[in-house]
Design a protein around this motif. Structure first.
Motif, PDB file in Angstrom:
ATOM      1  N   MET A   1      17.408 -24.551 -12.102  1.00 24.20           N
ATOM      2  CA  MET A   1      18.075 -24.265 -13.357  1.00 24.20           C
ATOM      3  C   MET A   1      17.081 -24.527 -14.492  1.00 24.20           C
ATOM      4  O   MET A   1      16.439 -25.548 -14.550  1.00 24.20           O
ATOM      5  CB  MET A   1      19.314 -25.139 -13.477  1.00 24.20           C
ATOM      6  N   SER A   2      17.004 -23.596 -15.372  1.00 32.17           N
ATOM      7  CA  SER A   2      16.098 -23.700 -16.517  1.00 32.17           C
ATOM      8  C   SER A   2      16.652 -24.666 -17.559  1.00 32.17           C
ATOM      9  O   SER A   2      17.833 -24.611 -17.915  1.00 32.17           O
ATOM     10  CB  SER A   2      15.921 -22.312 -17.125  1.00 32.17           C
ATOM     11  N   ALA A   3      15.774 -25.522 -18.054  1.00 34.95           N
ATOM     12  CA  ALA A   3      16.182 -26.449 -19.113  1.00 34.95           C
ATOM     13  C   ALA A   3      16.587 -25.689 -20.369  1.00 34.95           C
ATOM     14  O   ALA A   3      17.514 -26.092 -21.078  1.00 34.95           O
ATOM     15  CB  ALA A   3      15.056 -27.429 -19.417  1.00 34.95           C
ATOM     16  N   ASP A   4      15.911 -24.566 -20.651  1.00 38.37           N
ATOM     17  CA  ASP A   4      16.259 -23.756 -21.826  1.00 38.37           C
ATOM     18  C   ASP A   4      17.668 -23.178 -21.695  1.00 38.37           C
ATOM     19  O   ASP A   4      18.423 -23.152 -22.667  1.00 38.37           O
ATOM     20  CB  ASP A   4      15.263 -22.612 -22.012  1.00 38.37           C
ATOM     21  N   LEU A   5      18.017 -22.707 -20.505  1.00 38.30           N
ATOM     22  CA  LEU A   5      19.350 -22.156 -20.283  1.00 38.30           C
ATOM     23  C   LEU A   5      20.403 -23.245 -20.439  1.00 38.30           C
ATOM     24  O   LEU A   5      21.443 -23.024 -21.064  1.00 38.30           O
ATOM     25  CB  LEU A   5      19.444 -21.501 -18.900  1.00 38.30           C
ATOM     26  N   LYS A   8      20.735 -24.069 -24.188  1.00 35.86           N
ATOM     27  CA  LYS A   8      21.405 -22.982 -24.915  1.00 35.86           C
ATOM     28  C   LYS A   8      22.898 -22.955 -24.583  1.00 35.86           C
ATOM     29  O   LYS A   8      23.734 -22.752 -25.461  1.00 35.86           O
ATOM     30  CB  LYS A   8      20.753 -21.641 -24.576  1.00 35.86           C
ATOM     31  N   THR A   9      23.235 -23.169 -23.328  1.00 37.01           N
ATOM     32  CA  THR A   9      24.643 -23.196 -22.925  1.00 37.01           C
ATOM     33  C   THR A   9      25.372 -24.335 -23.629  1.00 37.01           C
ATOM     34  O   THR A   9      26.476 -24.145 -24.148  1.00 37.01           O
ATOM     35  CB  THR A   9      24.754 -23.327 -21.396  1.00 37.01           C
ATOM     36  N   ASP A  10      24.750 -25.512 -23.674  1.00 36.62           N
ATOM     37  CA  ASP A  10      25.345 -26.648 -24.392  1.00 36.62           C
ATOM     38  C   ASP A  10      25.560 -26.307 -25.864  1.00 36.62           C
ATOM     39  O   ASP A  10      26.624 -26.578 -26.435  1.00 36.62           O
ATOM     40  CB  ASP A  10      24.438 -27.875 -24.312  1.00 36.62           C
ATOM     41  N   GLU A  58      28.457 -24.801 -12.038  1.00 30.72           N
ATOM     42  CA  GLU A  58      27.006 -24.714 -12.213  1.00 30.72           C
ATOM     43  C   GLU A  58      26.512 -23.270 -12.353  1.00 30.72           C
ATOM     44  O   GLU A  58      25.387 -22.937 -11.998  1.00 30.72           O
ATOM     45  CB  GLU A  58      26.269 -25.443 -11.091  1.00 30.72           C
ATOM     46  N   ASP A  59      27.370 -22.426 -12.916  1.00 33.74           N
ATOM     47  CA  ASP A  59      27.030 -21.029 -13.195  1.00 33.74           C
ATOM     48  C   ASP A  59      26.770 -20.914 -14.699  1.00 33.74           C
ATOM     49  O   ASP A  59      27.634 -20.485 -15.466  1.00 33.74           O
ATOM     50  CB  ASP A  59      28.184 -20.130 -12.751  1.00 33.74           C
ATOM     51  N   LEU A  60      25.568 -21.326 -15.097  1.00 35.57           N
ATOM     52  CA  LEU A  60      25.267 -21.395 -16.525  1.00 35.57           C
ATOM     53  C   LEU A  60      25.141 -20.026 -17.180  1.00 35.57           C
ATOM     54  O   LEU A  60      25.431 -19.890 -18.366  1.00 35.57           O
ATOM     55  CB  LEU A  60      23.995 -22.206 -16.754  1.00 35.57           C
TER      56      LEU A  60
END
Length: 94
Positions: A1-5, A8-10, A58-60
Protein backbone atom coordinates in the motif's frame (compact mmCIF):
# COMPACT_ATOMS: atom_id res chain seq x y z
CA UNK A 1 0.00 0.00 0.00
CA UNK A 2 1.35 3.38 -0.99
CA UNK A 3 1.86 5.90 1.79
CA UNK A 4 0.65 8.63 -0.61
CA UNK A 5 -2.60 6.76 -1.25
CA UNK A 6 -3.17 6.25 2.48
CA UNK A 7 -2.50 9.93 3.22
CA UNK A 8 -4.77 11.11 0.41
CA UNK A 9 -7.55 8.75 1.52
CA UNK A 10 -7.28 10.07 5.09
CA UNK A 11 -7.37 13.65 3.84
CA UNK A 12 -10.42 13.13 1.64
CA UNK A 13 -12.30 11.34 4.40
CA UNK A 14 -11.67 14.30 6.71
CA UNK A 15 -12.64 16.74 3.95
CA UNK A 16 -15.96 15.00 3.33
CA UNK A 17 -16.78 14.70 7.05
CA UNK A 18 -15.96 18.40 7.64
CA UNK A 19 -17.93 19.45 4.56
CA UNK A 20 -20.98 17.50 5.76
CA UNK A 21 -20.76 19.30 9.10
CA UNK A 22 -20.41 22.71 7.43
CA UNK A 23 -23.11 22.44 4.75
CA UNK A 24 -26.44 23.88 5.86
CA UNK A 25 -29.49 23.25 3.64
CA UNK A 26 -31.11 26.54 2.63
CA UNK A 27 -33.87 25.50 0.24
CA UNK A 28 -37.42 26.46 1.25
CA UNK A 29 -39.11 23.67 3.23
CA UNK A 30 -41.46 21.31 1.43
CA UNK A 31 -40.29 22.28 -2.05
CA UNK A 32 -38.56 20.28 -4.77
CA UNK A 33 -35.32 22.11 -3.90
CA UNK A 34 -35.65 20.99 -0.28
CA UNK A 35 -36.06 17.41 -1.48
CA UNK A 36 -33.04 17.80 -3.75
CA UNK A 37 -30.91 19.13 -0.88
CA UNK A 38 -31.91 16.14 1.24
CA UNK A 39 -30.99 13.77 -1.60
CA UNK A 40 -27.61 15.43 -2.15
CA UNK A 41 -26.87 15.27 1.57
CA UNK A 42 -27.99 11.63 1.76
CA UNK A 43 -25.70 10.73 -1.15
CA UNK A 44 -22.75 12.41 0.56
CA UNK A 45 -23.44 10.53 3.81
CA UNK A 46 -23.81 7.26 1.93
CA UNK A 47 -20.50 7.73 0.16
CA UNK A 48 -18.83 8.56 3.49
CA UNK A 49 -20.14 5.31 4.94
CA UNK A 50 -19.12 3.39 1.82
CA UNK A 51 -15.63 4.86 1.95
CA UNK A 52 -15.25 3.86 5.58
CA UNK A 53 -16.39 0.33 4.71
CA UNK A 54 -13.83 0.12 1.89
CA UNK A 55 -11.14 1.43 4.25
CA UNK A 56 -11.97 -1.32 6.77
CA UNK A 57 -11.55 -3.82 3.92
CA UNK A 58 -8.16 -2.19 3.14
CA UNK A 59 -9.45 -1.16 -0.30
CA UNK A 60 -8.02 2.35 -0.33
CA UNK A 61 -8.63 2.98 -4.03
CA UNK A 62 -12.38 2.52 -3.67
CA UNK A 63 -12.38 4.32 -0.31
CA UNK A 64 -10.75 7.35 -1.91
CA UNK A 65 -13.19 7.22 -4.82
CA UNK A 66 -16.17 7.05 -2.47
CA UNK A 67 -14.95 9.99 -0.38
CA UNK A 68 -14.34 11.99 -3.56
CA UNK A 69 -17.79 11.23 -4.99
CA UNK A 70 -19.43 12.15 -1.68
CA UNK A 71 -17.67 15.49 -1.61
CA UNK A 72 -18.63 16.10 -5.23
CA UNK A 73 -22.32 15.74 -4.33
CA UNK A 74 -21.99 18.36 -1.59
CA UNK A 75 -19.89 20.69 -3.69
CA UNK A 76 -22.37 20.49 -6.57
CA UNK A 77 -25.25 21.16 -4.17
CA UNK A 78 -23.43 24.20 -2.83
CA UNK A 79 -22.73 25.50 -6.33
CA UNK A 80 -26.42 25.36 -7.28
CA UNK A 81 -27.53 27.00 -4.03
CA UNK A 82 -28.92 24.05 -2.07
CA UNK A 83 -26.48 24.60 0.82
CA UNK A 84 -25.01 27.53 2.64
CA UNK A 85 -21.29 26.83 2.96
CA UNK A 86 -18.22 28.76 4.11
CA UNK A 87 -16.85 31.16 1.47
CA UNK A 88 -13.31 30.82 2.79
CA UNK A 89 -11.20 27.76 3.36
CA UNK A 90 -10.63 24.44 1.70
CA UNK A 91 -14.00 22.70 1.99
CA UNK A 92 -15.81 23.97 -1.11
CA UNK A 93 -14.99 25.40 -4.52
CA UNK A 94 -17.81 27.96 -4.59
Amino acid sequence: MSADLAEKTDRYERLLAEALDAAEPVAPADTPLDAAAAEFEEMAHSYLEDGRHFREEEDLVNALAAFSYGHAWLDAGARIGLFDVPDEGHLFTV
